[in-house]
Design an enzyme around this catalytic site. Structure first.
Site, PDB file in Angstrom:
ATOM      1  N   GLN A 127       0.850  -1.188   0.000  1.00  0.00           N
ATOM      2  CA  GLN A 127       0.000   0.000   0.000  1.00  0.00           C
ATOM      3  C   GLN A 127       0.885   1.236   0.000  1.00  0.00           C
ATOM      4  O   GLN A 127       1.279   1.735   1.050  1.00  0.00           O
ATOM      5  CB  GLN A 127      -0.945   0.015   1.205  1.00  0.00           C
ATOM      6  CG  GLN A 127      -1.920   1.169   1.097  1.00  0.00           C
ATOM      7  CD  GLN A 127      -3.022   1.123   2.133  1.00  0.00           C
ATOM      8  OE1 GLN A 127      -3.196   0.158   2.854  1.00  0.00           O
ATOM      9  NE2 GLN A 127      -3.777   2.201   2.199  1.00  0.00           N
ATOM     10  N   PHE A 128       1.179   1.743  -1.192  1.00  0.00           N
ATOM     11  CA  PHE A 128       2.094   2.879  -1.304  1.00  0.00           C
ATOM     12  C   PHE A 128       1.555   4.126  -0.635  1.00  0.00           C
ATOM     13  O   PHE A 128       2.319   5.009  -0.247  1.00  0.00           O
ATOM     14  CB  PHE A 128       2.466   3.138  -2.770  1.00  0.00           C
ATOM     15  CG  PHE A 128       1.498   4.003  -3.519  1.00  0.00           C
ATOM     16  CD1 PHE A 128       1.733   5.365  -3.654  1.00  0.00           C
ATOM     17  CD2 PHE A 128       0.354   3.467  -4.084  1.00  0.00           C
ATOM     18  CE1 PHE A 128       0.838   6.170  -4.345  1.00  0.00           C
ATOM     19  CE2 PHE A 128      -0.544   4.260  -4.776  1.00  0.00           C
ATOM     20  CZ  PHE A 128      -0.304   5.618  -4.903  1.00  0.00           C
ATOM     21  N   THR A 129       0.250   4.233  -0.434  1.00  0.00           N
ATOM     22  CA  THR A 129      -0.309   5.433   0.186  1.00  0.00           C
ATOM     23  C   THR A 129       0.138   5.601   1.637  1.00  0.00           C
ATOM     24  O   THR A 129       0.012   6.701   2.189  1.00  0.00           O
ATOM     25  CB  THR A 129      -1.846   5.454   0.106  1.00  0.00           C
ATOM     26  OG1 THR A 129      -2.370   4.308   0.769  1.00  0.00           O
ATOM     27  CG2 THR A 129      -2.313   5.488  -1.344  1.00  0.00           C
TER      28      THR A 129
END
Length: 145
Positions: free
Chosen positions: A78-80
């Site tokens: 989850q790059f966020t």
């Protein structure tokens, strides 16, 4: 490297309606890779995930690790999680690792997890995923290395 861990009774990840990873009791961990992260940070995060005491003992205290509880580990990229949200009305992702670097470290973490723990499942890097979970507690903690 960041890991947002959630103690779950069950969790699964779907991509295009297909279940690509699932666990029963254990930890769902959303993984965020930042610029400058390396295999040493991934190893440290994995050590903490496997040994962090978030499961209840006989007295009801959080004194047992994932290993102690013999639970599953579900890793989801989850790059966020690497977003800078300190100002403005839109997140900045300048601190997130580039996609190829993020995927390399996520794959490394997944490979090391599978070599270290018997029950490991995962999402699909870069995919549009639907994550379903029953949070137990709820217990949700952010680990950073």
């Amino acid at each position: 490297m960041k890991g947002l861990l959630q103690r779950v009774r069950q969790a699964r990840v779907e991509v295009a309606g297909e279940v690509v990873g699932s666990i029963d009791q254990g930890l769902l961990v959303l993984i965020g890779v930042e610029r400058g992260d390396d295999p040493a940070r991934a190893d440290k995060l994995l050590h903490r995930l496997l040994n962090y005491r978030v499961f209840s003992d006989e007295a009801g205290r959080m004194n047992r690790s994932l290993r102690d509880a013999e639970g599953g580990l579900l890793l989801v990229s989850q790059f966020t999680l690497a977003a800078d949200t300190r100002s403005g009305m839109r997140p900045s992702f300048s601190s997130a690792a580039p996609p190829d670097e993020g995927e390399r470290l996520y794959d490394y973490l997944l490979e090391r997890a599978r070599a270290s723990h018997p029950q490991v499942a995962c999402g699909r890097f870069g995919a549009d995923m639907q994550v379903h979970l029953v949070n137990d507690g709820p217990v949700t903690l952010l680990l950073e290395t």
